[in-house]
Design an enzyme around this catalytic site. Structure first.
Site, PDB file in Angstrom:
ATOM      1  N   CYS A  47      26.514  20.917   4.240  1.00  0.00           N
ATOM      2  CA  CYS A  47      26.854  22.143   3.514  1.00  0.00           C
ATOM      3  C   CYS A  47      26.300  23.373   4.243  1.00  0.00           C
ATOM      4  O   CYS A  47      26.753  23.686   5.329  1.00  0.00           O
ATOM      5  CB  CYS A  47      26.370  22.033   2.070  1.00  0.00           C
ATOM      6  SG  CYS A  47      27.148  23.238   0.983  1.00  0.00           S
ATOM      7  N   HIS A  98      28.386  16.554   0.024  1.00  0.00           N
ATOM      8  CA  HIS A  98      26.980  16.175  -0.129  1.00  0.00           C
ATOM      9  C   HIS A  98      26.792  14.675  -0.345  1.00  0.00           C
ATOM     10  O   HIS A  98      26.632  14.238  -1.487  1.00  0.00           O
ATOM     11  CB  HIS A  98      26.400  16.897  -1.353  1.00  0.00           C
ATOM     12  CG  HIS A  98      26.165  18.352  -1.156  1.00  0.00           C
ATOM     13  ND1 HIS A  98      25.030  18.851  -0.577  1.00  0.00           N
ATOM     14  CD2 HIS A  98      26.932  19.430  -1.455  1.00  0.00           C
ATOM     15  CE1 HIS A  98      25.088  20.170  -0.538  1.00  0.00           C
ATOM     16  NE2 HIS A  98      26.245  20.549  -1.051  1.00  0.00           N
ATOM     17  N   GLU A 118      24.141  13.067   0.112  1.00  0.00           N
ATOM     18  CA  GLU A 118      22.792  12.840  -0.439  1.00  0.00           C
ATOM     19  C   GLU A 118      22.762  13.012  -1.955  1.00  0.00           C
ATOM     20  O   GLU A 118      21.780  12.650  -2.602  1.00  0.00           O
ATOM     21  CB  GLU A 118      21.779  13.767   0.259  1.00  0.00           C
ATOM     22  CG  GLU A 118      21.634  15.186  -0.297  1.00  0.00           C
ATOM     23  CD  GLU A 118      22.806  16.123   0.021  1.00  0.00           C
ATOM     24  OE1 GLU A 118      23.869  15.635   0.470  1.00  0.00           O
ATOM     25  OE2 GLU A 118      22.654  17.342  -0.215  1.00  0.00           O
TER      26      GLU A 118
END
Lengths: 233, 80
Positions: free
Chosen positions: A88, A205, A207
């Site tokens: 990002c 994302h 994660e």
């Protein structure tokens, strides 16, 4: 021995703890936070440049962060082949740093988009995607206002010629429909690597998609790929 | 001391969604004569340099290194 991950913290980073949690508590790896003024990357096997709004995104996303002390070391680290992943805002910083080609513009419809989207794996030939299948579809969240990836035609051709496009936005069935490309990125591009294949930038994302209880664990295979690659190396 | 005025604009080939949205709003105001809107940035710099040439060199470096991203933006410098 488990590899040690470094997560960079800029003033304004807000996905640094997500990345730390994902690596430490889900993948059971060693993780260290690295402050933007740090310049010592010794002992770090893999660097994560996390999401957020570094330096308030003033001027352009990532433009100020690119000149922070730690980024000068990150550039040297990456040029020597050290593995780096920008997520990002991290992707935006890597573009501004020149470690990856192209630039980011405001989403075509001008809205900040925070939702789960589908990604298609376009190449398994990288340390970030070796455990995936080509064409595999993932359910991963995005959260950005400036994720409209732009590159000139020549640059786009060389990205494809060198197999640098790793992820593209698609629908649930893996089709590249117009609606799936919600931010207007050139050629549905969601993630690319450099020609050395050691630097990855992606807007979504992974994660934040590590545990079923939080909605999706489709981000895990990316980090499993990375751990595979690091333990073989 | 020189004052530099810098205009950073999106390159003509690049779609400008903010300009488009603003253009729509102007049309809603009835200003149909406006045919296109492009939005950029205006930046002022006070530069301490001995002559105009060296002041310009400093501002050009500032623009190409930081103030503009030449992948998608152009810049113009006015010195006074």
């Amino acid at each position: 021995m488990m590899p040690t991950f470094g997560v960079i913290v800029f003033p304004g980073s807000n996905c640094d703890h997500d990345a730390y949690h994902a690596m430490k508590h889900v993948m059971n790896a060693e993780v260290r936070f690295l402050w933007h003024k740090d310049t010592d990357l010794s002992g770090i096997d893999f660097l994560i440049v996390p999401g957020g709004f570094s330096y308030g995104d003033y001027l352009r996303s990532g433009a100020i962060a690119r000149f922070s002390p730690i980024m000068q070391e990150v550039i040297k680290y990456a040029e020597k082949g050290g593995p780096v992943m920008g997520i990002c805002n991290g992707f935006q910083i890597l573009l501004e740093s020149g470690l990856l080609p192209g630039s980011m513009m405001h989403n075509q419809k001008l809205r900040f988009v925070c939702k789960n989207v589908y990604l298609r794996c376009e190449s398994t030939d990288s340390l970030f995607t070796n455990s995936l299948d080509k064409g595999q579809v993932f359910d991963i969240p995005v959260s950005h206002g400036e994720g409209n990836y732009f590159i000139e035609d020549d640059g786009l051709k060389s990205l494809h010629d060198n197999d640098q496009v790793l992820f593209r936005y698609c629908n649930e069935d893996g089709e590249l429909t117009e609606e799936a490309n919600f931010n207007g990125s050139v050629d549905h591009i969601a993630g690319i690597c450099n020609t050395g294949r050691n630097v990855l930038g992606m807007m979504p994302h992974p994660e934040r998609a590590m545990e079923g209880i939080l909605g999706s664990e489709d981000g895990k295979p990316i980090f499993e790929s990375i751990l595979n690659a690091l333990s073989v190396a | 001391m020189y004052k530099a005025k810098v205009n950073v604009t999106l390159r003509p080939s690049i779609l400008d969604p903010k300009g488009k949205a603003t253009h729509h709003a102007l049309q809603n105001l009835g200003l149909d004569e406006v045919e296109q809107v492009r939005i950029g940035k205006f930046i002022e710099l006070d530069v301490n340099a001995n002559d105009e040439e060296s002041a310009r060199a400093v501002v050009e470096a500032a623009c190409s290194k930081l103030l503009a991203n030449e992948v998608m933006e152009d810049f113009e410098i006015e010195l006074e």
